[in-house]
Design a protein around this motif. Structure first.
Motif, PDB file in Angstrom:
ATOM      1  N   VAL A   4     -36.716   2.142  42.293  1.00  0.00           N
ATOM      2  CA  VAL A   4     -37.025   3.482  42.808  1.00  0.00           C
ATOM      3  C   VAL A   4     -35.810   4.373  42.581  1.00  0.00           C
ATOM      4  CG1 VAL A   4     -37.681   4.832  44.839  1.00  0.00           C
ATOM      5  CG2 VAL A   4     -38.611   2.527  44.512  1.00  0.00           C
ATOM      6  N   TYR A   5     -36.065   5.591  42.069  1.00  0.00           N
ATOM      7  CA  TYR A   5     -34.975   6.465  41.671  1.00  0.00           C
ATOM      8  C   TYR A   5     -35.166   7.884  42.206  1.00  0.00           C
ATOM      9  CZ  TYR A   5     -34.414   2.727  38.246  1.00  0.00           C
ATOM     10  OH  TYR A   5     -34.264   1.510  37.641  1.00  0.00           O
ATOM     11  N   ALA A   6     -34.034   8.533  42.414  1.00  0.00           N
ATOM     12  CA  ALA A   6     -34.019   9.954  42.783  1.00  0.00           C
ATOM     13  C   ALA A   6     -32.754  10.575  42.211  1.00  0.00           C
ATOM     14  CB  ALA A   6     -34.065  10.121  44.296  1.00  0.00           C
ATOM     15  N   SER A  23     -28.092  -2.864  26.454  1.00  0.00           N
ATOM     16  CA  SER A  23     -27.236  -2.468  27.589  1.00  0.00           C
ATOM     17  C   SER A  23     -27.779  -2.947  28.919  1.00  0.00           C
ATOM     18  CB  SER A  23     -27.075  -0.944  27.609  1.00  0.00           C
ATOM     19  OG  SER A  23     -26.531  -0.493  26.384  1.00  0.00           O
ATOM     20  N   GLY A  24     -28.527  -4.046  28.902  1.00  0.00           N
ATOM     21  CA  GLY A  24     -29.003  -4.626  30.149  1.00  0.00           C
ATOM     22  C   GLY A  24     -30.260  -4.009  30.681  1.00  0.00           C
ATOM     23  N   THR A  25     -30.806  -2.987  30.001  1.00  0.00           N
ATOM     24  CA  THR A  25     -32.015  -2.363  30.531  1.00  0.00           C
ATOM     25  C   THR A  25     -33.245  -3.231  30.314  1.00  0.00           C
ATOM     26  OG1 THR A  25     -32.373  -1.132  28.481  1.00  0.00           O
ATOM     27  CG2 THR A  25     -31.093  -0.055  30.196  1.00  0.00           C
ATOM     28  N   LEU A  49     -29.738   7.228  34.114  1.00  0.00           N
ATOM     29  CA  LEU A  49     -28.757   6.503  34.922  1.00  0.00           C
ATOM     30  C   LEU A  49     -27.372   6.625  34.306  1.00  0.00           C
ATOM     31  CD1 LEU A  49     -30.726   3.224  35.751  1.00  0.00           C
ATOM     32  CD2 LEU A  49     -30.165   5.065  37.343  1.00  0.00           C
ATOM     33  N   ALA A  50     -27.293   6.468  32.984  1.00  0.00           N
ATOM     34  CA  ALA A  50     -25.998   6.532  32.307  1.00  0.00           C
ATOM     35  C   ALA A  50     -25.358   7.910  32.462  1.00  0.00           C
ATOM     36  CB  ALA A  50     -26.178   6.187  30.824  1.00  0.00           C
ATOM     37  N   GLN A  51     -26.193   8.952  32.518  1.00  0.00           N
ATOM     38  CA  GLN A  51     -25.682  10.313  32.654  1.00  0.00           C
ATOM     39  C   GLN A  51     -25.485  10.738  34.102  1.00  0.00           C
ATOM     40  OE1 GLN A  51     -28.294  12.933  30.379  1.00  0.00           O
ATOM     41  NE2 GLN A  51     -28.498  11.379  28.779  1.00  0.00           N
ATOM     42  N   SER A 104     -37.003   2.637  31.459  1.00  0.00           N
ATOM     43  CA  SER A 104     -37.477   4.015  31.303  1.00  0.00           C
ATOM     44  C   SER A 104     -36.428   5.044  31.709  1.00  0.00           C
ATOM     45  CB  SER A 104     -38.752   4.229  32.135  1.00  0.00           C
ATOM     46  OG  SER A 104     -39.806   3.433  31.676  1.00  0.00           O
ATOM     47  N   VAL A 105     -35.509   4.647  32.589  1.00  0.00           N
ATOM     48  CA  VAL A 105     -34.555   5.620  33.138  1.00  0.00           C
ATOM     49  C   VAL A 105     -33.129   5.361  32.675  1.00  0.00           C
ATOM     50  CG1 VAL A 105     -35.996   5.968  35.186  1.00  0.00           C
ATOM     51  CG2 VAL A 105     -34.183   4.267  35.239  1.00  0.00           C
TER      52      VAL A 105
END
Length: 304
Positions: free
Chosen positions: A165-167, A298-300, A248-250, A243-244
Motif C-alpha cells: 500500500v502506497y501514498a 533492482s529487487g522489484t 519509490l526511487a524518486q 508497478s511503483v
C-alpha cells in the motif's frame, strides 16, 4: 483437405461469434465463409448453426461437432509441430497475453533475450489486464500476477512480487498516515478494478488473510494510472511493488501499513495442459523462469 478447411472455418465462427469476424481474420468475404459452412452442413446432412439476424448459436449436433472438431484440429496442429521439431529447430509464432504494467516494463527485455537464442520464433504479445480463456485458442500463453488460479491450466511460477500500500508524502502530510487497516475507511482510496478480490483489498493480520472493502474515490483498470494518481496526492493505492518502482526511487511514493502485507504475489506463466507441448512454448517458459531468476530488476521482481 476441403473438409478440414471447412471444419476450421466452423470452429472459428463458434469462437469469434460472427461470420464477418472470421472473414476479416481469414481475409475472405463473408459470402465465402458462409459457403464453407453450407458445404460442411451439406456433407454431414445436419444443421450445425442456428442463424438469426442478430446472433448465431449452435444446434445440438453443432455443439457435439464443435468439441470433437476442436480436438481433431488440435491433434493435427500438434502433429505438425512435433514433426517439424524433428529438425531440432524451434520455430513458429507464439501468442502471449500479459498484464499492461508487467508486460510493458519487463516482458520486452525478456523477449529480446529469448529471441537471441531462438531467432526463428516470432512472438505476438497482447497487453491487457483481463484474464483470457486459453481454451478459445487466441493465445498459447498467459502471464498472470495473482494469488488465485483457474482450474484446468498449467501454472509455472516465474517470479514473485510484493503487494503493498502506497501514498505520496504530500498526501500523508495533508491527511495523515494510516497505522491500522481499519483506518483506510477514513482515507481516499485509489482502487484497481480488475482483480479477483473485486471491491476488496487484502491484508494479513496475524496468520489470517483479511479483506477490507475500500471507499474508493478513483478507480481504474490500469495500474499505471493509479500509481500516477497516488504520486499526485490523490489518495492511497494498493499495488504490486514492480508497478511503483520508479515512484519509490524518486521519493514520490512511500509504503504504508507494511506490517499488514500479505505474502508475495506469484507471477505465473499459464498454459493449457496438452499431450504434446510445442517447443516454442516450453523453451519460452523455461527461459522466462531462468531470466527472472537472474534479472531481479533492482529487487522489484524477485526470483522464485
Amino acid at each position: 483437405m476441403g473438409k478440414l478447411n471447412n471444419m476450421q472455418v466452423f470452429c472459428r465462427i463458434v469462437e469469434l461469434g460472427t461470420f464477418a469476424a472470421v472473414a476479416r481474420e481469414m481475409n475472405l468475404s463473408a459470402m465465402m465463409i458462409s459457403k464453407y459452412v453450407a458445404q460442411l452442413e451439406e456433407s454431414l446432412g445436419v444443421a450445425l448453426l442456428n442463424r438469426t439476424t442478430r446472433q448465431i448459436s449452435l444446434t445440438e449436433a453443432g455443439e457435439i461437432y464443435y468439441h470433437r472438431s476442436k480436438q481433431l484440429l488440435d491433434d493435427f496442429r500438434e502433429l505438425d509441430e512435433s514433426t517439424s521439431q524433428l529438425g531440432r529447430k524451434v520455430r513458429g509464432v507464439l501468442k502471449i497475453s500479459a498484464p499492461i504494467d508487467f508486460g510493458g516494463l519487463f516482458m520486452v527485455p525478456a523477449i529480446e533475450a529469448y529471441q537471441h537464442e531462438y531467432p526463428d520464433v516470432k512472438i505476438l504479445m497482447t497487453l491487457h489486464n483481463s484474464r483470457v480463456n486459453l481454451s478459445e485458442g487466441n493465445f498459447d500463453l498467459s502471464i498472470l500476477v495473482t494469488d488465485t488460479l483457474d482450474l484446468g491450466v498449467v501454472a509455472r511460477k516465474i517470479a514473485e512480487t510484493r503487494l503493498c500500500v502506497y501514498a505520496s508524502p504530500e498526501y500523508i502530510a495533508a491527511h495523515g498516515k494510516p497505522e491500522r487497516i481499519e483506518e483506510l475507511s477514513e482515507h481516499r482510496c485509489l482502487h484497481y478494478i480488475d482483480t479477483p478480490h473485486r471491491d476488496y483489498w487484502i491484508f494479513r493480520t496475524g496468520n489470517q488473510e483479511t479483506k477490507i472493502k475500500t471507499h474508493w474515490h478513483f478507480a481504474s483498470n490500469n495500474g499505471r494510472a493509479l500509481c500516477q494518481a497516488a504520486a499526485l496526492g490523490m489518495g492511497i493505492t494498493q499495488a504490486p511493488e514492480f508497478s511503483v518502482a520508479n515512484y519509490l526511487a524518486q521519493g514520490k511514493l512511500v509504503e504504508v501499513l507494511q506490517e499488514f502485507r500479505i505474502p508475495s504475489l506469484a507471477i505465473y506463466a499459464i498454459y493449457l495442459h496438452r499431450r504434446f507441448l510445442p517447443a516454442k512454448l516450453t523453451t519460452f517458459v523455461d527461459f522466462l523462469a531462468g531470466y527472472f531468476s537472474e534479472n531481479s530488476l533492482s529487487g522489484t521482481v524477485r526470483p522464485i
